[in-house]
Design an enzyme around this catalytic site. Sequence first.
Site, PDB file in Angstrom:
ATOM      1  CG  ASP A 159      38.217  40.948  40.789  1.00 57.98           C
ATOM      2  OD1 ASP A 159      38.977  41.683  41.433  1.00 57.98           O
ATOM      3  OD2 ASP A 159      38.406  40.601  39.614  1.00 57.98           O
ATOM      4  CG  HIS A 201      42.314  36.931  50.208  1.00 57.72           C
ATOM      5  ND1 HIS A 201      41.813  37.348  49.003  1.00 57.72           N
ATOM      6  CD2 HIS A 201      43.034  37.991  50.692  1.00 57.72           C
ATOM      7  CE1 HIS A 201      42.191  38.599  48.768  1.00 57.72           C
ATOM      8  NE2 HIS A 201      42.936  39.012  49.780  1.00 57.72           N
ATOM      9  CG  LEU A 236      40.242  20.689  35.561  1.00 57.86           C
ATOM     10  CD1 LEU A 236      39.391  21.303  34.443  1.00 57.86           C
ATOM     11  CD2 LEU A 236      39.653  21.089  36.922  1.00 57.86           C
TER      12      LEU A 236
END
Length: 226
Positions: free
Chosen positions: A2, A19, A113
């Site tokens: 956020d 963004h 990962l």
Amino acid sequence: MDGNGRWAARRGLPRIAGHRAGAESVRRVVEAAPGLGIGVLTLYAFSSDNWKRPPEEVAALMELFRRHLLSELDRLRANGVRVEIIGRRDRLPAGLAAAVEAAEAATADGRVLRLRIAVDYSARESIARAARHLAEPTTESLAALLGPPVDLLIRTGGEQRLSDFLLWECAYAELIFSERMWPDFGEQDLRAALREFTGRERRFGALPSAAACGSEPPPVRASLRA
Ligand code: FPP
């Protein structure tokens, strides 16, 4: 993740600039995660409720996801990252759906990962879908169809909600809320969150002494809520 919109607004920029800056944070955090002991990282990039945003913002986000997946592919492969997209795929633009498939196929061997990116994701919908696959849903059979349990959930931007993110998987997650806007979030913030996480006593409903007797801690399964 956020805070992209507010980060941009504070700079007099359009939301999409936030963004784009957020995508840089994604790269930094993904690169830092393995070195900090994180084995599974789930990023909440786009919730099923985010379709309610203005169509221009949605379209720009979908294009940003597509471009980011493709432009990061070589780096992800080289770093042993396995990409997995969670959420519905049938409503994604064709270009993004193709990039998702390409990224998943190209990184399938990654062992360093496990990077899960939630796009058009709703935890309630995921649980309902899993239940529909089972004649007699049990805690174990549902868990097998859903994702790995989350150890640590970090939400940035000062928000303190779960917003339909990994509701089942977060049953015993430790929650950390950061005031940092996502584009400003980096390795030091992740380190600080992990320090706080390590200092917490996780009892899973048992008594402190019973929970304390374990061996080496396993890799952390962290999640960042968009
Ligand atoms: C929430 O902040 C953020 C989103 C809905 C989009 C997240 C997308 C990115 C970080 C882009 C790159 C991601 C990937 C996986 C390549 P917000 O827009 O609600 O910000 P606000 O809370 O300030 O309004």
